[in-house]
Write a protein that holds these residues in place. Structure first.
Motif, PDB file in Angstrom:
ATOM      1  N   GLU A   2       0.835  -1.185   0.000  1.00 58.84           N
ATOM      2  CA  GLU A   2       0.000   0.000   0.000  1.00 58.84           C
ATOM      3  C   GLU A   2       0.878   1.246   0.000  1.00 58.84           C
ATOM      4  N   ASN A   3       0.423   2.217  -0.840  1.00 64.64           N
ATOM      5  CA  ASN A   3       1.099   3.519  -0.904  1.00 64.64           C
ATOM      6  C   ASN A   3       2.571   3.376  -1.250  1.00 64.64           C
ATOM      7  N   GLY A   4       2.874   2.363  -2.039  1.00 62.69           N
ATOM      8  CA  GLY A   4       4.240   2.191  -2.507  1.00 62.69           C
ATOM      9  C   GLY A   4       5.215   1.824  -1.421  1.00 62.69           C
ATOM     10  N   GLN A   5       4.701   1.281  -0.300  1.00 59.94           N
ATOM     11  CA  GLN A   5       5.586   0.897   0.813  1.00 59.94           C
ATOM     12  C   GLN A   5       6.451  -0.276   0.397  1.00 59.94           C
ATOM     13  N   ALA A   6       7.690  -0.277   0.760  1.00 55.86           N
ATOM     14  CA  ALA A   6       8.623  -1.338   0.397  1.00 55.86           C
ATOM     15  C   ALA A   6       8.340  -2.590   1.193  1.00 55.86           C
ATOM     16  N   ASP A   7       8.791  -3.752   0.654  1.00 56.84           N
ATOM     17  CA  ASP A   7       8.571  -5.006   1.337  1.00 56.84           C
ATOM     18  C   ASP A   7       9.378  -5.102   2.625  1.00 56.84           C
ATOM     19  N   ASN A   8      10.553  -4.483   2.698  1.00 55.32           N
ATOM     20  CA  ASN A   8      11.337  -4.569   3.932  1.00 55.32           C
ATOM     21  C   ASN A   8      10.784  -3.556   4.930  1.00 55.32           C
ATOM     22  N   PHE A   9      10.452  -4.035   6.120  1.00 54.79           N
ATOM     23  CA  PHE A   9       9.738  -3.203   7.075  1.00 54.79           C
ATOM     24  C   PHE A   9      10.701  -2.380   7.936  1.00 54.79           C
ATOM     25  N   SER A  10      11.845  -2.910   8.184  1.00 57.06           N
ATOM     26  CA  SER A  10      12.800  -2.167   9.017  1.00 57.06           C
ATOM     27  C   SER A  10      14.164  -2.786   8.843  1.00 57.06           C
ATOM     28  N   MET A  11      15.097  -1.940   8.881  1.00 57.69           N
ATOM     29  CA  MET A  11      16.463  -2.428   8.815  1.00 57.69           C
ATOM     30  C   MET A  11      17.062  -2.630  10.200  1.00 57.69           C
ATOM     31  N   ASP A  12      16.213  -2.474  11.268  1.00 56.12           N
ATOM     32  CA  ASP A  12      16.687  -2.635  12.641  1.00 56.12           C
ATOM     33  C   ASP A  12      16.977  -4.100  12.913  1.00 56.12           C
ATOM     34  N   PRO A  13      18.186  -4.497  13.189  1.00 59.09           N
ATOM     35  CA  PRO A  13      18.494  -5.918  13.420  1.00 59.09           C
ATOM     36  C   PRO A  13      17.802  -6.468  14.657  1.00 59.09           C
ATOM     37  N   GLN A  14      17.578  -5.648  15.669  1.00 65.26           N
ATOM     38  CA  GLN A  14      16.902  -6.121  16.873  1.00 65.26           C
ATOM     39  C   GLN A  14      15.444  -6.470  16.563  1.00 65.26           C
ATOM     40  N   LEU A  15      14.816  -5.621  15.775  1.00 67.69           N
ATOM     41  CA  LEU A  15      13.425  -5.900  15.397  1.00 67.69           C
ATOM     42  C   LEU A  15      13.340  -7.135  14.511  1.00 67.69           C
ATOM     43  N   GLU A  16      14.296  -7.271  13.607  1.00 67.44           N
ATOM     44  CA  GLU A  16      14.298  -8.447  12.742  1.00 67.44           C
ATOM     45  C   GLU A  16      14.479  -9.718  13.562  1.00 67.44           C
ATOM     46  N   ARG A  17      15.314  -9.641  14.615  1.00 71.75           N
ATOM     47  CA  ARG A  17      15.498 -10.824  15.459  1.00 71.75           C
ATOM     48  C   ARG A  17      14.210 -11.181  16.184  1.00 71.75           C
ATOM     49  N   GLN A  18      13.499 -10.182  16.663  1.00 71.39           N
ATOM     50  CA  GLN A  18      12.234 -10.441  17.362  1.00 71.39           C
ATOM     51  C   GLN A  18      11.177 -10.985  16.387  1.00 71.39           C
TER      52      GLN A  18
END
Length: 843
Positions: A638-654
């Motif tokens: 939606e609204n041209g949002q990219a598939d990657n949600f965050s580049m935060d490694p801590q968030l990706e780990r969670q």
């Protein structure tokens, strides 16, 4: 053999009332020829009466089945005017015209419905002839443009039958090579085994020409007759001219003129004994009799097979008693019991009612439980990108305005519960869909079972309405129970389940696809078509596919000797392919998630099946092997949002940790749902419906309508019962008639008594015991000269000088001898039994 043709006429009468309901091929002779070729005149000459309609254009517009029967009196009968005898043959002609116009109208149209006419006369031989419309080329008056094709189709309908002899009538004043009759006869009888040629209008040929070569079988010979060891030649006849017909010339006089013509004509006098209407009658009678004799065994077998095919159905009709007051009650109980048994067998399975065309009943429900339902569950849960996005949003929304701790020491359990509950709620769709599929299959099974109740339309309708209504009631209760099961799972998330990996292990596990630990076990085999191979490389071709837990292989055939290719299942997914406009196949495709070629130079491997059910079944089998359906999630951006949600490694780990937890817990839920939903449907729907049919259906039928109304028989069923009973009686009568034919043809009448008056003049006493007579040889002269010709030949007796007894007769009683003064001058001596020496001829 003379009794064959009248008995076949009885067969025709036995089946005439049945019409097209009995397609039995009775032996007969069809008269074929062009328009105005003289067919009607030939028939009238055979009958020696004027009885056929005449005029210009097409006159014979309906087939006329003409049965000629030798009798002492002369009269005619029509099958549609039973009991009425026509002695005036002008009335016969008028009745033919009226009956023809009744069906075809006045517009010169034609009809294939025959008119049956029977003529008894002392001037005819027993024959069965069919006068067909003449072959015409150009429509006249109100005739349809395709009148030629209609007449041709009608003629072919009769002469195509193997039991039909073809009387091909051709006028002599036309070229025989252009004969329409012979052309049609050659199409259905190329060897000429059933064709009899007739040449008419010999007296109308141009002066100086004759048909001698045709009649001598030199121009266009007919078949070789093995019985008489000679070629069949054409039979020439001379009919009355139009002037003779208008002048009311008697047919008997015309037959005399015909005989005189052949005897006096120099080209035909040498074959006059094989020409003319009387000889044609004789040949037709002989050929029809022989044809009936030859086809009788096959005809009897056909009658017997048709009788056996309807005997089971007729057996039920024989016991029909409409006046029995308890008939309807008994029938109702029997029908309900039969319906219950049929429904039980279709659900539980049986060997006496097997559908070989498609899955149905219990087999289809089993497929819904173990293939369709698991496939729907897996298809909806594997949307990896969307799931990770939801987990990321859930973690962020739980923290709210607060920043996610950089240390990442704690994973929010609230996000885990929110995602798990949402995934569990999504299971309601496949569960409710499986209930709908089972409900629809139960209703289809009820409809199939009620087909046997079609004898009573009201009972069939009420039974289907009551049972279908009860199935829908159980459907609502089953759906409520299914939703309750889902809500129970949502109400409490049991993280202490023994199969749950827990928060500690979730961080150490990577996402992986669970495969059954069965090694390289064969999961499925079957035929599939590789659809996307170009024409230059061989085009679409069918192969024998073998699916295992690790690979998909295909072979040339089901013997599995010549392997064409083996495709590993790693990184493969399956997707649907739209069916092309020109193709009737249903297609699905395999592709590699790493954008590699799947098969040779092809990125996709398109596989085609004959039905959507086969596609679904293969998808379920591929699912067991770990090949999951693909879901494109690009439309969810939606609204041209990219598939990657965050580049935060801590968030990706969670996100990864919660993803593993959700995967572990949902596998537990899926296993539980897969087990409980089929059991719930089986208990609340299928078993309940069976119990309702066995225990309560009859009571509901009694309360729904009056018993007499329920058990009213349909008009179609009553008509079918009457037709089947009439057919059964006609077949039995026909077999009895054929039995009479066999008896009459096998038996031989006793010979007339022998005149033995010459023996009565001087009868001697019979010998005390029978002795053996010996036949004299041809070279053995009588022992005594004959004094004169006596009333019987003398029996020579062996003389003492013969030296050997004569050649013996077959042993038998010795007849009395005449006295000595009549033939031999003395009583002959009775020869004594010879010694052991073999008989020899005296020198």
């Amino acid at each position: 053999m003379e009794g064959l043709i009248p008995l076949v006429n009885r067969l025709q009468d036995a089946f005439a009332a049945l019409g097209q309901n009995c397609l039995l091929d009775l032996p007969q002779i069809a008269v074929v020829g062009g328009q105005s070729a003289g067919k009607s005149s030939v028939l009238e000459n055979c009958v020696s009466r004027d009885f056929l309609p005449r005029g210009s254009g097409i006159v014979t517009r309906r087939p006329l089945v003409l049965q000629l029967i030798t009798a002492k009196t002369e009269y005619a009968e029509f099958l549609h005017c039973k009991g009425r005898k026509f002695t005036d043959f002008d009335e016969v002609r008028q009745e033919i015209e009226v009956e023809t116009d009744r069906i075809t109208g006045m517009n010169k149209g034609i009809s294939s419905i025959p008119i049956n006419l029977r003529i008894y006369s002392p001037h005819v031989l027993s024959l069965t002839l069919i006068d067909l419309p003449g072959i015409t080329k150009v429509p006249v008056g109100d005739q349809p443009p395709d009148i030629e094709q209609q007449i041709r189709d009608m003629i072919m309908q009769f002469i195509s039958r193997e039991n039909c002899l073809i009387l091909a009538v051709t006028p002599a004043n036309t070229d025989l090579a252009n004969s329409d009759a012979l052309k049609l006869a050659k199409e259905v009888d190329p060897q000429g085994l059933r064709t009899i040629g007739v040449i008419t209008k010999l007296d109308l040929m141009d002066e100086g020409t004759d048909a001698r070569e045709i009649l001598e079988n030199k121009l266009l010979p007919l078949r070789w007759n093995e019985n008489v060891q000679r070629m069949f030649s054409y039979i020439g006849v001379v009919n009355r001219s139009q002037k003779d017909i208008d002048g009311k010339k008697d047919i008997k006089a015309a037959l005399l003129a015909e005989r005189k013509f052949f005897l006096s004509h120099p080209a035909y006098r040498h074959m006059a004994d094989r020409m003319g209407t009387p000889y044609l009658q004789k040949v037709l009678n002989q050929q029809l009799t022989n044809h009936i004799r030859d086809t009788l065994p096959a005809f009897r077998s056909k009658l017997q097979s048709q009788l056996l095919s309807i005997e089971h159905e007729v057996e039920a009709y024989k016991n029909f008693r409409p006046e029995d007051p308890t008939r309807k009650t008994k029938a109702l109980l029997q029908m309900v019991q039969q319906f219950s048994v049929d429904f039980e067998k279709r659900i539980e399975g049986s060997g006496d009612q097997v559908d070989t065309l498609e899955l149905s009943g219990g087999a289809k429900i089993n497929r819904i439980f173990h293939e369709r339902f698991p496939f729907e569950l897996v298809k909806m849960e594997f949307n990896e990108k969307e799931l990770r996005r939801e987990i990321s949003y859930a973690i962020k929304n739980i923290h709210g305005i607060r920043q996610v701790l950089p240390t990442g020491l704690f994973t929010p359990d609230m996000a885990f519960e929110a995602i798990v509950k949402k995934q569990i709620v999504k299971l309601k769709g496949p569960c409710l869909k499986s209930v709908d599929l089972v409900m629809q299959e139960l209703i289809n099974t009820v409809k199939k079972c009620t087909k046997k109740l079609a004898t009573y339309p009201r009972l069939c309708e009420e039974t289907e309405r009551i049972v279908a209504g009860y199935i829908r009631e159980r459907e609502e209760k089953t759906k409520d129970q299914v939703l309750l099961l889902i809500d129970i799972q949502v109400s409490y998330i049991n993280t202490n389940h023994e199969d749950f990996i827990g928060f500690a292990n979730a961080q150490q596990r990577s996402s992986q696809v669970n495969k059954s630990a069965v090694g390289n076990q064969v999961i499925r085999k079957g035929w599939l078509t590789i659809n996307n191979i170009g024409i230059m490389k061989g085009g679409s071709k069918e192969y024998w596919f073998v699916l295992t837990a690790e690979s998909l292989s295909w072979y040339k055939d089901d013997e599995e000797k010549e392997k064409k290719y083996m495709l590993p299942l790693d990184n493969l997914k399956v997707r649907d392919v739209e069916k092309s406009f020109m193709s009737s196949k249903h297609i699905f495709a395999l592709f590699n998630t790493e954008q590699r070629n799947v098969y040779k130079d092809y990125r996709f491997l398109e596989l085609a099946c004959d039905s959507q059910e086969e596609v679904d079944s293969w998808k379920a089998s591929l699912l067991r092997a770990g090949v999951y359906p693909d879901k494109s999630s690009t439309e969810n951006d939606e609204n041209g949002q990219a598939d990657n949600f965050s580049m935060d490694p801590q968030l990706e780990r969670q996100v990864e940790t919660i993803r593993n937890l959700v995967d572990s817990y949902m596998s537990i839920i899926n296993k539980c749902i897969r087990d409980l939903i089929p059991k719930t449907i089986m208990h609340l729907m299928i078993n309940n419906v069976k119990e309702f049919i066995n225990a309560e259906l009859l009571a509901h039928l009694y309360s729904s309508d009056d018993q007499n109304t329920l058990m009213e028989e349909s008009a179609e069923q009553a008509q079918r019962r009457d037709e089947m009973l009439r057919m059964y009686q006609a077949l039995k009568e026909a077999l009895a008639i054929i039995g009479d034919i066999s008896t009459s043809t096998v038996s031989t009448p006793a010979p007339p008594p022998v005149d033995d008056s010459w023996l009565q003049q001087a009868r001697r006493s019979p010998p005390p015991s029978p002795s053996t007579q010996r036949r004299p040889t041809l070279n053995n002269p009588p022992t005594r000269p004959l004094s004169g010709r006596g009333p019987a030949p003398a029996i020579p007796s062996p003389g003492p000088q013969s030296g050997a007894p004569p050649v013996p007769f077959r042993p038998g009683p010795l007849p009395p001898f005449p006295s000595g003064g009549e033939a031999l001058g003395g009583p002959p001596q009775v020869p004594s039994r010879p010694t052991r020496a073999p008989p020899s001829v005296p020198r």
